[in-house]
Design a protein around this motif. Structure first.
Motif, PDB file in Angstrom:
ATOM      1  N   THR A  20       0.839  -1.207   0.000  1.00  0.00           N
ATOM      2  CA  THR A  20       0.000   0.000   0.000  1.00  0.00           C
ATOM      3  C   THR A  20       0.871   1.254   0.000  1.00  0.00           C
ATOM      4  N   MET A  21       1.920   1.262   0.811  1.00  0.00           N
ATOM      5  CA  MET A  21       2.814   2.422   0.867  1.00  0.00           C
ATOM      6  C   MET A  21       3.435   2.692  -0.503  1.00  0.00           C
ATOM      7  N   ASN A  22       3.800   1.630  -1.202  1.00  0.00           N
ATOM      8  CA  ASN A  22       4.364   1.782  -2.545  1.00  0.00           C
ATOM      9  C   ASN A  22       3.341   2.375  -3.503  1.00  0.00           C
ATOM     10  N   ALA A  23       2.104   1.886  -3.412  1.00  0.00           N
ATOM     11  CA  ALA A  23       1.047   2.388  -4.289  1.00  0.00           C
ATOM     12  C   ALA A  23       0.806   3.871  -4.036  1.00  0.00           C
ATOM     13  N   VAL A  24       0.719   4.224  -2.768  1.00  0.00           N
ATOM     14  CA  VAL A  24       0.408   5.602  -2.393  1.00  0.00           C
ATOM     15  C   VAL A  24       1.555   6.539  -2.790  1.00  0.00           C
ATOM     16  N   THR A  25       2.770   6.048  -2.652  1.00  0.00           N
ATOM     17  CA  THR A  25       3.929   6.853  -3.033  1.00  0.00           C
ATOM     18  C   THR A  25       3.930   7.160  -4.532  1.00  0.00           C
ATOM     19  N   ALA A  26       3.328   6.253  -5.302  1.00  0.00           N
ATOM     20  CA  ALA A  26       3.323   6.433  -6.758  1.00  0.00           C
ATOM     21  C   ALA A  26       2.050   7.109  -7.265  1.00  0.00           C
ATOM     22  N   SER A  27       1.146   7.492  -6.354  1.00  0.00           N
ATOM     23  CA  SER A  27      -0.168   7.988  -6.786  1.00  0.00           C
ATOM     24  C   SER A  27      -0.266   9.500  -6.733  1.00  0.00           C
ATOM     25  N   ASP A  28      -1.146  10.042  -7.593  1.00  0.00           N
ATOM     26  CA  ASP A  28      -1.493  11.455  -7.488  1.00  0.00           C
ATOM     27  C   ASP A  28      -2.428  11.652  -6.303  1.00  0.00           C
ATOM     28  N   SER A  29      -3.313  10.678  -6.115  1.00  0.00           N
ATOM     29  CA  SER A  29      -4.289  10.836  -5.036  1.00  0.00           C
ATOM     30  C   SER A  29      -4.847   9.501  -4.572  1.00  0.00           C
ATOM     31  N   LEU A  30      -5.638   9.612  -3.510  1.00  0.00           N
ATOM     32  CA  LEU A  30      -6.197   8.439  -2.842  1.00  0.00           C
ATOM     33  C   LEU A  30      -7.706   8.573  -2.753  1.00  0.00           C
ATOM     34  N   ILE A  31      -8.423   7.512  -3.106  1.00  0.00           N
ATOM     35  CA  ILE A  31      -9.853   7.473  -2.794  1.00  0.00           C
ATOM     36  C   ILE A  31     -10.006   6.498  -1.639  1.00  0.00           C
ATOM     37  N   VAL A  32     -10.686   6.936  -0.587  1.00  0.00           N
ATOM     38  CA  VAL A  32     -10.874   6.085   0.583  1.00  0.00           C
ATOM     39  C   VAL A  32     -12.343   5.664   0.685  1.00  0.00           C
ATOM     40  N   PRO A  33     -12.639   4.405   0.375  1.00  0.00           N
ATOM     41  CA  PRO A  33     -13.995   3.917   0.584  1.00  0.00           C
ATOM     42  C   PRO A  33     -14.197   3.654   2.076  1.00  0.00           C
ATOM     43  N   MET A  34     -15.361   4.004   2.576  1.00  0.00           N
ATOM     44  CA  MET A  34     -15.591   3.878   4.022  1.00  0.00           C
ATOM     45  C   MET A  34     -16.978   3.367   4.304  1.00  0.00           C
ATOM     46  N   GLN A  35     -17.060   2.440   5.250  1.00  0.00           N
ATOM     47  CA  GLN A  35     -18.367   1.968   5.662  1.00  0.00           C
ATOM     48  C   GLN A  35     -18.852   2.841   6.803  1.00  0.00           C
ATOM     49  N   CYS A  36     -20.154   3.043   6.883  1.00  0.00           N
ATOM     50  CA  CYS A  36     -20.689   3.924   7.918  1.00  0.00           C
ATOM     51  C   CYS A  36     -20.791   3.177   9.230  1.00  0.00           C
ATOM     52  N   GLU A  37     -19.752   3.201  10.013  1.00  0.00           N
ATOM     53  CA  GLU A  37     -19.806   2.497  11.293  1.00  0.00           C
ATOM     54  C   GLU A  37     -18.998   3.257  12.337  1.00  0.00           C
ATOM     55  N   TYR A  38     -19.142   2.821  13.590  1.00  0.00           N
ATOM     56  CA  TYR A  38     -18.361   3.453  14.652  1.00  0.00           C
ATOM     57  C   TYR A  38     -16.881   3.367  14.319  1.00  0.00           C
ATOM     58  N   TYR A  39     -16.095   4.258  14.840  1.00  0.00           N
ATOM     59  CA  TYR A  39     -14.646   4.273  14.648  1.00  0.00           C
ATOM     60  C   TYR A  39     -14.235   4.623  13.222  1.00  0.00           C
ATOM     61  N   ALA A  40     -15.190   5.025  12.385  1.00  0.00           N
ATOM     62  CA  ALA A  40     -14.846   5.389  11.009  1.00  0.00           C
ATOM     63  C   ALA A  40     -13.827   6.524  11.013  1.00  0.00           C
ATOM     64  N   LEU A  41     -14.049   7.497  11.888  1.00  0.00           N
ATOM     65  CA  LEU A  41     -13.150   8.656  11.925  1.00  0.00           C
ATOM     66  C   LEU A  41     -11.742   8.291  12.384  1.00  0.00           C
ATOM     67  N   GLU A  42     -11.671   7.382  13.354  1.00  0.00           N
ATOM     68  CA  GLU A  42     -10.348   6.948  13.824  1.00  0.00           C
ATOM     69  C   GLU A  42      -9.571   6.334  12.669  1.00  0.00           C
ATOM     70  N   GLY A  43     -10.255   5.504  11.895  1.00  0.00           N
ATOM     71  CA  GLY A  43      -9.616   4.863  10.745  1.00  0.00           C
ATOM     72  C   GLY A  43      -9.140   5.893   9.737  1.00  0.00           C
ATOM     73  N   LEU A  44      -9.962   6.905   9.533  1.00  0.00           N
ATOM     74  CA  LEU A  44      -9.612   7.946   8.571  1.00  0.00           C
ATOM     75  C   LEU A  44      -8.395   8.734   9.011  1.00  0.00           C
TER      76      LEU A  44
END
Ligand SMILES: Nc1ncnc2c1ncn2[C@@H]1O[C@H](COP(=O)(O)OP(=O)(O)OP(=O)(O)O)[C@@H](O)[C@H]1O
Ligand SMILES: [Mg+2]
Length: 267
Positions: free
Chosen positions: A137-161
């Motif tokens: 994942t770190m390699n992918a992100v290092t090579a990317s212009d940007s990130l899309i983060v899919p998120m499920q609506c549940e508790y602790y969502a913000l902590e994960g973000l």
């Protein structure tokens, strides 16, 4: 020549809709006439099978990651129009250790993919990341212009973000990829009937006001069954709620990136 936009679909949490988003965003972009390359970086190879490709040893990015070899022979056509893929296979799991041993362990992916990214053949490169913030994942992100983060609506969502936004800052500040951006946050498997889902969306929007897509992907049976047919949802049932949601999301994604959207047809 066009400039290729490279986007990682990432979230360290498992089962939040990364692969579903990677496969269906790619298919909707392809459907709109854009050339897309999907890179499956998850050893589970779900994006590979979801696009109708059978997993096969020796077909993944594994050796190219270590040798910065030519990746063009690894590119395969998928069932989806205008969508190619570099598939994954179980062996890719072992590459984390091998990459970690190299001197420039954050940049193996970027070096391997750069010739294709710079060739201008593709409008988009969409990377399906594994459910961790490990070396792949770190390699992918290092090579990317940007990130899309899919998120499920549940508790602790913000902590994960916050874990992901911290990673973005670290990669930016370290100089590994100064232009890295959070492209957007996509709420998935949304059930508007529950208070929890609505509260989570409200809270995430408060913290990331410009980043949450207006389009939310509802829970939809067609979305979950399409991979078993090896097809993206627009090929499985174009009129389904899930297909329409991903077409809407694709249009919104294009609008936000400043790309004309008249070629996305939502049924
Ligand atoms: N909107 C949706 N409606 C119904 N089912 C969905 C939806 N999105 C994803 N799913 C199903 O939920 C499961 C997890 O989704 P997906 O594989 O996309 O998540 P992931 O984040 O890639 O998982 P992993 O972390 O294991 O790679 C899959 O079985 C998928 O078909
Ligand atoms: Mg996945």
């Amino acid at each position: 020549m066009i400039e290729t936009k490279t986007i990682s679909i990432a979230n360290q949490k498992g089962g939040v809709g990364k692969t579903t988003t990677a496969v269906n965003l790619a298919a909707c972009l392809g459907d709109a006439g854009y050339k897309v390359l999907v890179i499956d970086l998850d050893p589970q190879a779900n994006a590979t099978s979801g696009l109708g490709i059978v997993q096969q040893q020796g077909t993944s990015l594994y050796s190219a990651l270590l040798n910065a070899g030519d990746i063009t022979p690894l590119i395969q056509k998928t069932v989806a129009e205008n969508v190619d893929i570099i598939p994954s296979e179980v062996d890719l799991a072992g590459s984390e250790i091998d990459i970690a041993r190299t001197d420039d362990y954050l940049h193996c992916f970027r070096k391997a993919v750069a010739p294709v990214a710079q060739s201008g053949i593709y409008s988009f490169i969409v990377i399906d990341c594994p459910p961790s913030l490990g070396i792949l994942t770190m390699n992918a992100v290092t090579a990317s212009d940007s990130l899309i983060v899919p998120m499920q609506c549940e508790y602790y969502a913000l902590e994960g973000l916050s874990v992901i936004t911290r990673l973005i800052s670290q990669i930016r500040d370290s100089g590994a990829n100064p232009k890295l951006e959070l492209e957007g946050i996509l709420m998935t498997m949304f059930d508007g009937r529950t208070n929890l889902a609505q509260e989570v969306v409200k809270e995430v929007k408060e913290h990331f006001p410009d980043k949450v897509y207006e389009t939310m992907i509802p829970r939809n049976i067609r979305l979950s069954e399409a991979p078993s047919f090896g097809k993206p949802v627009i090929m499985h049932d174009r009129n389904s709620v899930g297909a329409k949601a991903y077409l809407h999301f694709t249009a919104e994604f294009l609008t936000r990136t400043g790309i004309p959207t008249d070629c996305v047809t939502v049924p």
